[in-house]
Every structure is written in C-alpha cells, then in structure tokens.
Design a protein around this motif. Structure first.
Motif, PDB file in Angstrom:
ATOM      1  N   HIS A 134      50.346  46.001  50.685  1.00  0.00           N
ATOM      2  CA  HIS A 134      49.656  47.006  49.871  1.00  0.00           C
ATOM      3  C   HIS A 134      49.525  46.539  48.427  1.00  0.00           C
ATOM      4  CE1 HIS A 134      50.069  50.272  52.879  1.00  0.00           C
ATOM      5  NE2 HIS A 134      51.171  49.613  53.198  1.00  0.00           N
TER       6      HIS A 134
ATOM      7  N   TYR B  89      58.609  51.323  48.712  1.00  0.00           N
ATOM      8  CA  TYR B  89      58.504  50.498  49.902  1.00  0.00           C
ATOM      9  C   TYR B  89      59.858  49.892  50.238  1.00  0.00           C
ATOM     10  CZ  TYR B  89      58.486  46.155  47.112  1.00  0.00           C
ATOM     11  OH  TYR B  89      58.827  45.114  46.276  1.00  0.00           O
TER      12      TYR B  89
ATOM     13  N   PHE C  21      44.511  46.917  50.101  1.00  0.00           N
ATOM     14  CA  PHE C  21      45.349  46.163  51.020  1.00  0.00           C
ATOM     15  C   PHE C  21      45.063  44.688  50.823  1.00  0.00           C
ATOM     16  CE2 PHE C  21      44.833  50.306  52.980  1.00  0.00           C
ATOM     17  CZ  PHE C  21      46.140  50.630  53.309  1.00  0.00           C
TER      18      PHE C  21
ATOM     19  N   PRO D 248      49.082  48.994  45.749  1.00  0.00           N
ATOM     20  CA  PRO D 248      48.913  50.416  45.463  1.00  0.00           C
ATOM     21  C   PRO D 248      48.515  50.686  44.018  1.00  0.00           C
ATOM     22  CG  PRO D 248      51.231  49.844  45.447  1.00  0.00           C
ATOM     23  CD  PRO D 248      50.488  48.615  45.906  1.00  0.00           C
TER      24      PRO D 248
ATOM     25  N   SER E 192      43.825  52.645  46.089  1.00  0.00           N
ATOM     26  CA  SER E 192      44.752  51.579  46.449  1.00  0.00           C
ATOM     27  C   SER E 192      44.043  50.595  47.366  1.00  0.00           C
ATOM     28  CB  SER E 192      45.978  52.157  47.157  1.00  0.00           C
ATOM     29  OG  SER E 192      46.748  52.929  46.263  1.00  0.00           O
TER      30      SER E 192
END
Length: 150
Positions: free
Chosen positions: A74, A86, A116, A76, A114
């Motif tokens: 991620h 996390y 990836f 974010p 966010s």
C-alpha cells in the motif's frame, strides 16, 4: 512545510523459531510488529516506502531499502487527524535484536486516493529535493524472544 506524522510502533506481538533448512544453516527467529502512522499535521500525507536497519544480537545487520514500494503493498494517503496501521515482520538469526528506520513520505493534495504498488503515484516522480518529500523516523524498537525484556 509539513510537520512529520508520528509513527508509533507496537512491540513485536509474536515470535517464532524456524528450524534450519540444512545442516549448515542457522535457525531463524521471526518477529511480527505493528506500525501505526498518526497524521498530526494539517496536510494529507502519503507513505511512499520505507528503509529499515535490522540488527541481530550478534552485531550482524541487514538493510531493507524500499523507498518507493509503500508498506505491505500500500501507498496510503492519510488525512489530517487520521491514522494508517499495518503489520509486518522481520527475520533474524539470534533471539534478540532491534530495528530502526524511516518512512519515506510526501505531503499531497487533499482528497488524493491511496494507491497500491504498481499504480501511478505522482509523488514518486518528484525530484529528491522537493520540499513536499520528507522522512518520518521509526524506532529503534526491540526484537526479543521470550519475556520481552531487552
């Protein structure tokens, strides 16, 4: 100018010992840890990656240098007053050690979603001297098998 978000680290919540896979290999100790990034600034911030220095109890070290691959897949965006948390892990060859590092971060426009790993992330294309880029320090924190004492 952005005040750095404050990462918090929960002590490793689990450790396990992995037996060696060959007669000459060393057993490995697996540690899980939780990172929480609290955005106490007035701007949206994005976690771009991390750099970790992981030390064994015998003085051996390893570095994880991943400044542009986010955290656990991620990247974010964290709004002011919000948090991102996390869990991840580290493997060392001794029952005690420690970790420290930095989160590579950017102050981004409000409302940005966010991302990836693999997504196009504008901040990853910024020059390294761009004032919107910054680091948030993490640790050091212990990796200790057993009773949790260092």
């Amino acid at each position: 100018d952005v005040d750095s978000p404050r990462p918090r680290v929960s002590p490793p919540s689990y450790f396990g010992r992995r037996p060696p896979c060959s007669p000459t290999a060393h057993a490995k100790f697996m540690f899980m840890y939780r990172i929480r990034v609290d955005n106490l600034s007035a701007a949206d911030v994005q976690v771009l990656g991390r750099t970790w220095n992981i030390a064994n109890g015998d003085g051996g070290t390893q570095e994880v240098d991943a400044p542009d691959t986010g955290v656990v897949g991620h990247l974010p965006v964290i709004a002011p007053g919000r948090s991102f948390e996390y869990m991840s892990g580290a493997e060392i060859t001794t029952p005690a050690g420690h970790m420290a590092g930095i989160l590579h971060m950017a102050a981004v426009d409000g409302g940005r979603p966010s991302s990836f790993v693999g997504d196009e992330v504008e901040a990853l294309g910024w020059e390294s001297d761009d004032g919107r880029l910054f680091h948030a320090q993490v640790g050091p924190f212990p990796l200790t098998a057993g009773d949790g004492k260092t």
